[in-house]
Scaffold this motif. Structure first.
Motif, PDB file in Angstrom:
ATOM      1  N   ASP A   1       1.777   8.058  17.472  1.00 46.07           N
ATOM      2  CA  ASP A   1       1.849   9.378  16.825  1.00 46.07           C
ATOM      3  C   ASP A   1       2.348   9.239  15.388  1.00 46.07           C
ATOM      4  N   LEU A   2       3.356   8.382  15.235  1.00 52.05           N
ATOM      5  CA  LEU A   2       3.971   8.217  13.905  1.00 52.05           C
ATOM      6  C   LEU A   2       2.964   7.618  12.922  1.00 52.05           C
ATOM      7  N   ILE A   3       2.180   6.632  13.397  1.00 52.88           N
ATOM      8  CA  ILE A   3       1.166   6.016  12.537  1.00 52.88           C
ATOM      9  C   ILE A   3       0.146   7.067  12.095  1.00 52.88           C
ATOM     10  N   ALA A   4      -0.300   7.895  13.041  1.00 53.77           N
ATOM     11  CA  ALA A   4      -1.295   8.927  12.708  1.00 53.77           C
ATOM     12  C   ALA A   4      -0.710   9.917  11.697  1.00 53.77           C
ATOM     13  N   TRP A   5       0.561  10.270  11.861  1.00 53.08           N
ATOM     14  CA  TRP A   5       1.207  11.204  10.937  1.00 53.08           C
ATOM     15  C   TRP A   5       1.368  10.579   9.550  1.00 53.08           C
ATOM     16  N   LEU A   6       1.798   9.311   9.520  1.00 53.56           N
ATOM     17  CA  LEU A   6       1.985   8.615   8.236  1.00 53.56           C
ATOM     18  C   LEU A   6       0.656   8.489   7.487  1.00 53.56           C
ATOM     19  N   ALA A   7      -0.429   8.212   8.224  1.00 58.37           N
ATOM     20  CA  ALA A   7      -1.736   8.008   7.589  1.00 58.37           C
ATOM     21  C   ALA A   7      -2.186   9.252   6.829  1.00 58.37           C
TER      22      ALA A   7
ATOM     23  N   ASP B   1      -2.870   8.674  -0.147  1.00 56.28           N
ATOM     24  CA  ASP B   1      -3.834   7.579  -0.231  1.00 56.28           C
ATOM     25  C   ASP B   1      -3.257   6.236   0.172  1.00 56.28           C
ATOM     26  N   GLY B   2      -2.073   5.901  -0.357  1.00 53.04           N
ATOM     27  CA  GLY B   2      -1.465   4.601  -0.048  1.00 53.04           C
ATOM     28  C   GLY B   2      -1.226   4.450   1.441  1.00 53.04           C
ATOM     29  N   TYR B   3      -0.703   5.503   2.060  1.00 54.62           N
ATOM     30  CA  TYR B   3      -0.448   5.473   3.504  1.00 54.62           C
ATOM     31  C   TYR B   3      -1.760   5.376   4.276  1.00 54.62           C
ATOM     32  N   ALA B   4      -2.759   6.142   3.822  1.00 56.24           N
ATOM     33  CA  ALA B   4      -4.056   6.128   4.509  1.00 56.24           C
ATOM     34  C   ALA B   4      -4.630   4.706   4.502  1.00 56.24           C
TER      35      ALA B   4
ATOM     36  N   HIS C   1       0.825  -1.219   0.000  1.00 52.67           N
ATOM     37  CA  HIS C   1       0.000   0.000   0.000  1.00 52.67           C
ATOM     38  C   HIS C   1       0.855   1.263   0.000  1.00 52.67           C
ATOM     39  N   VAL C   2       1.899   1.259   0.824  1.00 51.15           N
ATOM     40  CA  VAL C   2       2.759   2.438   0.929  1.00 51.15           C
ATOM     41  C   VAL C   2       3.530   2.656  -0.380  1.00 51.15           C
ATOM     42  N   GLY C   3       3.889   1.547  -1.032  1.00 52.60           N
ATOM     43  CA  GLY C   3       4.562   1.654  -2.321  1.00 52.60           C
ATOM     44  C   GLY C   3       6.079   1.672  -2.245  1.00 52.60           C
ATOM     45  N   THR C   4       6.629   1.482  -1.058  1.00 50.44           N
ATOM     46  CA  THR C   4       8.085   1.380  -0.920  1.00 50.44           C
ATOM     47  C   THR C   4       8.396   0.491   0.281  1.00 50.44           C
ATOM     48  N   SER C   5       9.586  -0.093   0.287  1.00 52.06           N
ATOM     49  CA  SER C   5       9.943  -0.959   1.412  1.00 52.06           C
ATOM     50  C   SER C   5      10.721  -0.206   2.480  1.00 52.06           C
ATOM     51  N   ALA C   6      11.291   0.944   2.130  1.00 54.54           N
ATOM     52  CA  ALA C   6      12.096   1.689   3.112  1.00 54.54           C
ATOM     53  C   ALA C   6      12.158   3.152   2.729  1.00 54.54           C
ATOM     54  N   GLU C   7      12.227   4.015   3.723  1.00 55.51           N
ATOM     55  CA  GLU C   7      12.427   5.448   3.466  1.00 55.51           C
ATOM     56  C   GLU C   7      13.007   6.116   4.710  1.00 55.51           C
TER      57      GLU C   7
END
Lengths: 154, 83
Positions: free
Chosen positions: B31-37, B41-44, B12-18
């Motif tokens: 907090d990090l999950i909420a920020w990433l979401a 769209d992919g992150y959400a 969904h995110v479209g990458t394996s690492a960043e």
């Protein structure tokens, strides 16, 4: 000893190597997990196992150390494969050796139960409807909870 | 911090690492999950159901309230299915 590898393993050779020279071993118990050809009602053509290099090895080493702290073990072995596998292929081997059978049986069971809930592997199955990620099973968490209950003497 | 994604979360995110710079108000895994979401769209989609998301900080399983710090390696993945 733990190993994470793509290639297959030879059960007999692995168990012989494990017990070679360790004459204090009176019992050696092993479990081998295989790729099934069915997932529910769907026929599986194969599967790909993804894992988290680095964390996988750490998690397996921790599980092995916990088993060794819990039972008097002469040797333990965990081998887990990754990459693409087909029905009938071996996925995982866990084994525990001890002076007596009870510790070997229990430690072997413990190793596979904790591996299934803690080692970072994910299975992508090839189904007739396309690739599908396998869902975790609640029964695997229940299996681990049973060991905690045993620790408390229940 | 270094972020890693596995299985369908990676898809969904479209990458394996960043690599990301931690926003000041991101102090825990939750907090990090909420920020990433909120990053697209992919992150959400990946983080829509937090009950299905597991996290590791520096290669150890952690709870959502575990703190995160600059320099951490943080991985997100579904419940494991090995063995």
């Amino acid at each position: 000893m733990i190993r994470v590898q793509q290639e297959d393993f030879d059960l007999g050779g692995e168990l012989q190597a494990m017990s070679a020279g360790r004459t204090g071993i009176g019992g050696l118990c092993s479990f081998v997990g295989l790729v099934r050809d069915m997932a529910g009602d769907a026929e599986i053509g194969g599967m790909t196992l993804e894992h988290y290099p680095g964390m996988t090895e750490r998690a397996l080493e921790e599980i092995e150390a916990e088993a060794q702290a819990r039972w008097p073990l002469e040797a333990t072995l965990i081998i887990h494969r990754y990459g693409r596998l087909e029905p009938g292929d071996q996925i995982v081997l866990v084994a525990a050796a001890s002076a007596h059978r009870e510790a070997a049986f229990e430690a072997c069971h413990y190793l596979i139960d904790f591996l299934k809930t803690r080692a970072p592997f994910w299975k992508l199955e090839e189904t007739p409807d396309g690739p599908k990620w396998v869902d975790a099973r609640a029964s695997d968490d229940d299996a681990v909870a049973r060991w905690a209950a045993k620790s408390r003497g229940n | 911090m270094k972020l890693l994604y596995f299985a369908w979360i990676r898809e969904h995110v479209g990458t394996s690492a960043e690599e990301i710079s931690r926003p000041d108000d991101v102090k825990t895994v939750s907090d990090l999950i909420a920020w990433l979401a909120g990053r697209g769209d992919g992150y959400a989609t990946a983080f829509a159901d937090t009950a299905l998301v597991r996290a590791a900080v520096n290669q150890e399983h952690v709870d959502p309230l575990h703190p995160v710090a600059d320099g951490d390696e943080i991985a997100f993945f579904p419940p494991v299915t090995g063995g």
